[in-house]
Motif scaffolding. Sequence first.
Motif, PDB file in Angstrom:
ATOM      1  N   ALA A  16       0.830  -1.204   0.000  1.00  0.00           N
ATOM      2  CA  ALA A  16       0.000   0.000   0.000  1.00  0.00           C
ATOM      3  C   ALA A  16       0.868   1.259   0.000  1.00  0.00           C
ATOM      4  O   ALA A  16       1.892   1.329   0.681  1.00  0.00           O
ATOM      5  N   HIS A  39      -8.442   0.877  -7.486  1.00  0.00           N
ATOM      6  CA  HIS A  39      -9.550   1.571  -6.826  1.00  0.00           C
ATOM      7  C   HIS A  39     -10.626   2.044  -7.803  1.00  0.00           C
ATOM      8  O   HIS A  39     -11.670   2.525  -7.371  1.00  0.00           O
ATOM      9  N   VAL A  84      -2.243  -4.770  -4.997  1.00  0.00           N
ATOM     10  CA  VAL A  84      -1.541  -5.249  -3.811  1.00  0.00           C
ATOM     11  C   VAL A  84      -1.706  -6.772  -3.820  1.00  0.00           C
ATOM     12  O   VAL A  84      -2.820  -7.274  -3.850  1.00  0.00           O
ATOM     13  N   ARG A 122       6.160   5.414   2.684  1.00  0.00           N
ATOM     14  CA  ARG A 122       4.812   5.049   2.249  1.00  0.00           C
ATOM     15  C   ARG A 122       3.746   5.687   3.131  1.00  0.00           C
ATOM     16  O   ARG A 122       2.684   6.074   2.641  1.00  0.00           O
ATOM     17  N   ASN A 126       0.889   8.041   1.734  1.00  0.00           N
ATOM     18  CA  ASN A 126      -0.495   7.666   2.002  1.00  0.00           C
ATOM     19  C   ASN A 126      -1.398   8.887   2.128  1.00  0.00           C
ATOM     20  O   ASN A 126      -2.600   8.797   1.899  1.00  0.00           O
ATOM     21  N   ARG A 131      -3.492  10.613  -4.358  1.00  0.00           N
ATOM     22  CA  ARG A 131      -3.975   9.353  -3.780  1.00  0.00           C
ATOM     23  C   ARG A 131      -5.347   9.554  -3.147  1.00  0.00           C
ATOM     24  O   ARG A 131      -6.272   8.783  -3.388  1.00  0.00           O
ATOM     25  N   LYS A 135      -8.911   7.941  -4.262  1.00  0.00           N
ATOM     26  CA  LYS A 135      -9.250   6.859  -3.345  1.00  0.00           C
ATOM     27  C   LYS A 135      -9.928   7.400  -2.090  1.00  0.00           C
ATOM     28  O   LYS A 135      -9.323   7.469  -1.024  1.00  0.00           O
ATOM     29  N   LYS A 138      -9.515   6.051   1.478  1.00  0.00           N
ATOM     30  CA  LYS A 138      -8.245   6.226   2.196  1.00  0.00           C
ATOM     31  C   LYS A 138      -8.177   7.560   2.938  1.00  0.00           C
ATOM     32  O   LYS A 138      -7.171   7.875   3.560  1.00  0.00           O
ATOM     33  N   SER A 144      -6.387   4.518   7.616  1.00  0.00           N
ATOM     34  CA  SER A 144      -5.588   4.123   6.461  1.00  0.00           C
ATOM     35  C   SER A 144      -4.136   3.826   6.848  1.00  0.00           C
ATOM     36  O   SER A 144      -3.543   2.851   6.379  1.00  0.00           O
ATOM     37  N   ASN A 147      -4.135   0.568   8.665  1.00  0.00           N
ATOM     38  CA  ASN A 147      -4.327  -0.515   7.693  1.00  0.00           C
ATOM     39  C   ASN A 147      -3.018  -0.828   6.972  1.00  0.00           C
ATOM     40  O   ASN A 147      -2.654  -1.994   6.785  1.00  0.00           O
ATOM     41  N   LEU A 148      -2.293   0.205   6.565  1.00  0.00           N
ATOM     42  CA  LEU A 148      -1.015   0.025   5.877  1.00  0.00           C
ATOM     43  C   LEU A 148      -0.027  -0.736   6.766  1.00  0.00           C
ATOM     44  O   LEU A 148       0.578  -1.730   6.340  1.00  0.00           O
TER      45      LEU A 148
END
Length: 193
Positions: A16, A39, A84, A122, A126, A131, A135, A138, A144, A147-148
């Motif tokens: 991600a 997405h 992913v 990252r 994010n 992004r 998305k 996110k 988010s 989650n990553l």
Amino acid sequence: MSDTTTPVLLFVIGPAAVGKMTVGGAIAERTGYKLFHNHMTIEPLLRLFPYESPHFRRLNHAFREQIFAEAAASDLPGLVFTLVWDFDDPADAELVERYAAPFRERGGRVLFLELAADQAVRLERNAGQSRLAEKPSKRDLEWSNGNLVGMDAEYRLNSVDDFAHAPESHLFIDNTRLAPEEVAERAAAYFGL
């Protein structure tokens, strides 16, 4: 340059927020391929069904498979798809093969550009403007980011020797400190796009 009569499916894979969509866009601009980021099917379906629901999963995969079939049968020179991939889950490998099947059946090239970057980088990416624009799911950055980090701990999101059988169709790039255009240039040169 690649043969325009042979369709190309380029998977851009990695964890991600590694930059798959941004790099995929840079490749699409450079080659004339179309970018189909993951997405593009996820976001509309999230308006109707929860991510883990059977309805979401069935529709998400069905829409993607139909898009791949139509793209492979069209006059598009190539399609860039972001994904992913959990390399420890055989179901993910089967899914990739299902997505690739229409291109393989037409004699097309199926290629894999794999990206990796430090987790700290990252997490910064994010929260990137492009992004979050593409998305909406996110935009809750606390969720988010969690989650990553959780995905990094639970899944193997970069390959080890998974592509050893076909190194000509796989390129691994650590893009922690590389601009998307530089990654696109390297990929285009390596694959002859």
